[in-house]
Design a protein around this motif. Structure first.
Motif, PDB file in Angstrom:
ATOM      1  N   LYS A  68      16.512  40.892  -2.538  1.00  0.00           N
ATOM      2  CA  LYS A  68      17.524  41.383  -3.479  1.00  0.00           C
ATOM      3  C   LYS A  68      18.546  42.265  -2.772  1.00  0.00           C
ATOM      4  O   LYS A  68      19.735  42.252  -3.118  1.00  0.00           O
ATOM      5  CB  LYS A  68      16.854  42.146  -4.623  1.00  0.00           C
ATOM      6  N   VAL A  69      18.104  43.004  -1.793  1.00  0.00           N
ATOM      7  CA  VAL A  69      19.021  43.864  -1.026  1.00  0.00           C
ATOM      8  C   VAL A  69      19.901  43.013  -0.116  1.00  0.00           C
ATOM      9  O   VAL A  69      21.123  43.218  -0.032  1.00  0.00           O
ATOM     10  CB  VAL A  69      18.217  44.898  -0.209  1.00  0.00           C
ATOM     11  N   LYS A  70      19.315  42.042   0.558  1.00  0.00           N
ATOM     12  CA  LYS A  70      20.091  41.176   1.445  1.00  0.00           C
ATOM     13  C   LYS A  70      21.133  40.382   0.661  1.00  0.00           C
ATOM     14  O   LYS A  70      22.273  40.233   1.105  1.00  0.00           O
ATOM     15  CB  LYS A  70      19.158  40.222   2.195  1.00  0.00           C
ATOM     16  N   ASN A  71      20.748  39.877  -0.496  1.00  0.00           N
ATOM     17  CA  ASN A  71      21.677  39.060  -1.279  1.00  0.00           C
ATOM     18  C   ASN A  71      22.846  39.876  -1.829  1.00  0.00           C
ATOM     19  O   ASN A  71      23.904  39.330  -2.130  1.00  0.00           O
ATOM     20  CB  ASN A  71      20.940  38.361  -2.414  1.00  0.00           C
ATOM     21  N   GLU A  88      19.200  34.482   0.141  1.00  0.00           N
ATOM     22  CA  GLU A  88      17.760  34.266   0.148  1.00  0.00           C
ATOM     23  C   GLU A  88      17.370  33.506  -1.114  1.00  0.00           C
ATOM     24  O   GLU A  88      17.891  33.766  -2.194  1.00  0.00           O
ATOM     25  CB  GLU A  88      17.027  35.602   0.212  1.00  0.00           C
ATOM     26  N   PRO A  89      16.447  32.542  -1.020  1.00  0.00           N
ATOM     27  CA  PRO A  89      16.109  31.702  -2.172  1.00  0.00           C
ATOM     28  C   PRO A  89      15.365  32.465  -3.259  1.00  0.00           C
ATOM     29  O   PRO A  89      14.721  33.487  -3.001  1.00  0.00           O
ATOM     30  CB  PRO A  89      15.221  30.612  -1.565  1.00  0.00           C
ATOM     31  N   VAL A 143      10.782  35.906  -6.113  1.00  0.00           N
ATOM     32  CA  VAL A 143       9.560  35.877  -6.927  1.00  0.00           C
ATOM     33  C   VAL A 143       8.354  36.259  -6.080  1.00  0.00           C
ATOM     34  O   VAL A 143       7.488  37.031  -6.511  1.00  0.00           O
ATOM     35  CB  VAL A 143       9.370  34.485  -7.548  1.00  0.00           C
ATOM     36  N   GLY A 144       8.301  35.723  -4.852  1.00  0.00           N
ATOM     37  CA  GLY A 144       7.185  36.045  -3.965  1.00  0.00           C
ATOM     38  C   GLY A 144       7.103  37.533  -3.660  1.00  0.00           C
ATOM     39  O   GLY A 144       6.008  38.122  -3.639  1.00  0.00           O
ATOM     40  N   GLU A 145       8.247  38.164  -3.431  1.00  0.00           N
ATOM     41  CA  GLU A 145       8.252  39.604  -3.171  1.00  0.00           C
ATOM     42  C   GLU A 145       7.791  40.387  -4.399  1.00  0.00           C
ATOM     43  O   GLU A 145       7.030  41.363  -4.277  1.00  0.00           O
ATOM     44  CB  GLU A 145       9.655  40.048  -2.761  1.00  0.00           C
TER      45      GLU A 145
END
Length: 445
Positions: free
Chosen positions: A154-157, A167-168, A173-175
């Protein structure tokens, strides 16, 4: 946040006996600076060795990337590296790795199944892919899970570079799943801790702030002229160094544009940019694309690429530089900035993420709010031309780096480990204090 609950009592202060570190997508044995190998490799390697030196047995699980890799490497006294076969050895991009999670997890669980029950006291996963494996191992082995995200989707996006791919959703969701499942979360900075809490809903009481360190035995001040001679670099150059993976996130193109601006302002100065690193991530940023950009800027002959190097040689590049540029769009911490400062070289960095902690503005380097080439040229040029400023920042850089050590990092990690084990034992035995490292579990096999 950073405290993570009540102080660890003397009864709970014993070390965990054995820790399983999971670093699926990148091995601590890999050369940092290319592919997927970067600061996380350094972090896992440095902490594993120092944990072992404290008496903790460490086993690192990583994915095998070559048929010639032995299944087990006795890498350091007390540290085993296990190469788990999961998918093809070559040609597998990081974005394809979620498809190998089942295979990798089976290999990790199989290794533990060959041991006596209760072999590990704790699992520490690094990056979200490893966290997916970690929380399954946690349930199977009935041990607590500590997780370090290192970067967050979320930060990278929210800070994507031009041409970079987001990021997909599967990673997001995995994080989120790992944040829920982990017993404790380790953040590099208070900013990252806030991001875990505000963006992922992490429980503040389960988040510990543990800053990375720097190896000052390797990264220490030295003679600039001698370093340049050893590396074959001009003695009279105004030398800017970039070290890291060549990818949009790291923004080496910003330095190329700044180099062009500096050349236009003062063409008689011998400006030189050396990029030490290899290609990673999106192919929109590559040596060829940077060469094309340099040609368009009129500085093709002032840009040079060098391959990723071992820490001892990387320290020489930092010593050789007048200034090190770290223009990343986001960094969870920014080890390169810390390592450069440890040798006494000022850093110009983007005021993003952990770089605002690693670099002290106008004390150990300069922090810039954006990526405008003119602003970067101003800052880089000031440090290269102004000897008094460079000397002041150089002294401040050494002081700044001295505040961070891997020994302190490991001490804080051990506090987190003890607390995770004690909390898990308390959950299994309400009302009874159980010392950490005794082999007590929150469940049963």
């Amino acid at each position: 946040m950073g405290k993570g609950g009540p102080p660890v009592s003397a009864e709970q202060s014993s070390l965990p006996h054995r820790v399983a570190l999971i670093s699926l997508h990148t091995s601590p044995l890999a050369q940092a600076g290319g592919g997927d190998a970067g600061g996380m490799n350094v972090y896992v390697a440095q902490t594993a060795r120092r944990l072992a030196d404290r008496g903790v047995q460490v086993e690192i699980f990583t994915r095998a990337t070559g048929s010639d890799q032995p299944p087990v490497v006795h890498w350091h006294p007390g540290v085993l590296v296990r190469h788990v076969v999961a998918g093809p050895f070559e040609g597998l991009d990081k974005i394809d790795l979620p498809g190998q999670l089942c295979s990798f997890t089976a290999g990790v669980l199989r290794a533990e199944a060959a041991r006596e029950p209760g072999h590990y006291d704790l699992v520490h996963s690094h990056y979200w892919l490893s966290g997916q494996v970690g929380y399954l191992a946690k349930d199977r082995w009935a041990v607590p899970l500590v997780h370090s995200a290192h970067t967050l989707a979320k930060v990278k996006n929210a800070a994507l570079a031009d041409g970079d791919r987001p990021e997909p959703f599967g990673r997001v969701v995995g994080e989120e799943q790992v944040v829920v499942e982990a017993d404790r979360l380790v953040a590099n900075t208070a900013t990252e801790a806030r991001e875990l809490i505000e963006l992922y809903g992490a429980d503040p009481a389960r988040v510990d702030v543990v800053a990375p360190g720097v190896d000052t035995d390797v990264f220490r001040p030295g003679d600039r002229s001698r370093a340049r001679a050893r590396l074959g670099l001009p003695a009279d150059a105004r030398l800017i160094v970039f070290a890291g993976r060549i990818q949009p996130l790291k923004a080496p193109d910003v330095l190329v544009r700044a180099l062009g601006e500096l050349h236009r302002r003062s063409p008689d100065d011998r400006w030189r940019l050396v990029v030490v690193g290899g290609v990673s991530g999106s192919v929109t940023t590559s040596p060829d694309s940077l060469r094309e950009l340099a040609a368009a800027e009129g500085v093709a002959d002032r840009l040079e690429f060098r391959p990723p190097v071992a820490p001892e040689l990387l320290a020489e590049y930092f010593r050789a530089a007048d200034v090190v540029g770290v223009p990343s769009h986001n960094e969870s911490f920014g080890l390169v900035a810390l390592e450069a400062q440890a040798v006494g070289t000022p850093v110009v960095a983007a005021a993003r993420g952990g770089l605002t902690v690693a670099v002290r503005d106008d004390e150990s380097g300069l922090l810039l709010p954006g990526h405008d080439a003119r602003d970067w040229a101003d800052a880089l040029g000031r440090i290269c031309r102004d000897a008094a400023l460079r000397e002041r920042l150089s002294a401040g850089a050494v002081r700044q780096a001295a505040a961070f050590s891997w020994e302190h990092t490991v001490e804080k990690l051990l506090d987190t480990y003890r607390r995770a084990i004690a909390d898990a034992a308390a959950a299994r035995h309400p009302g009874r204090s159980v010392p950490a490292g005794t082999g007590e579990r929150v469940g049963s096999r």
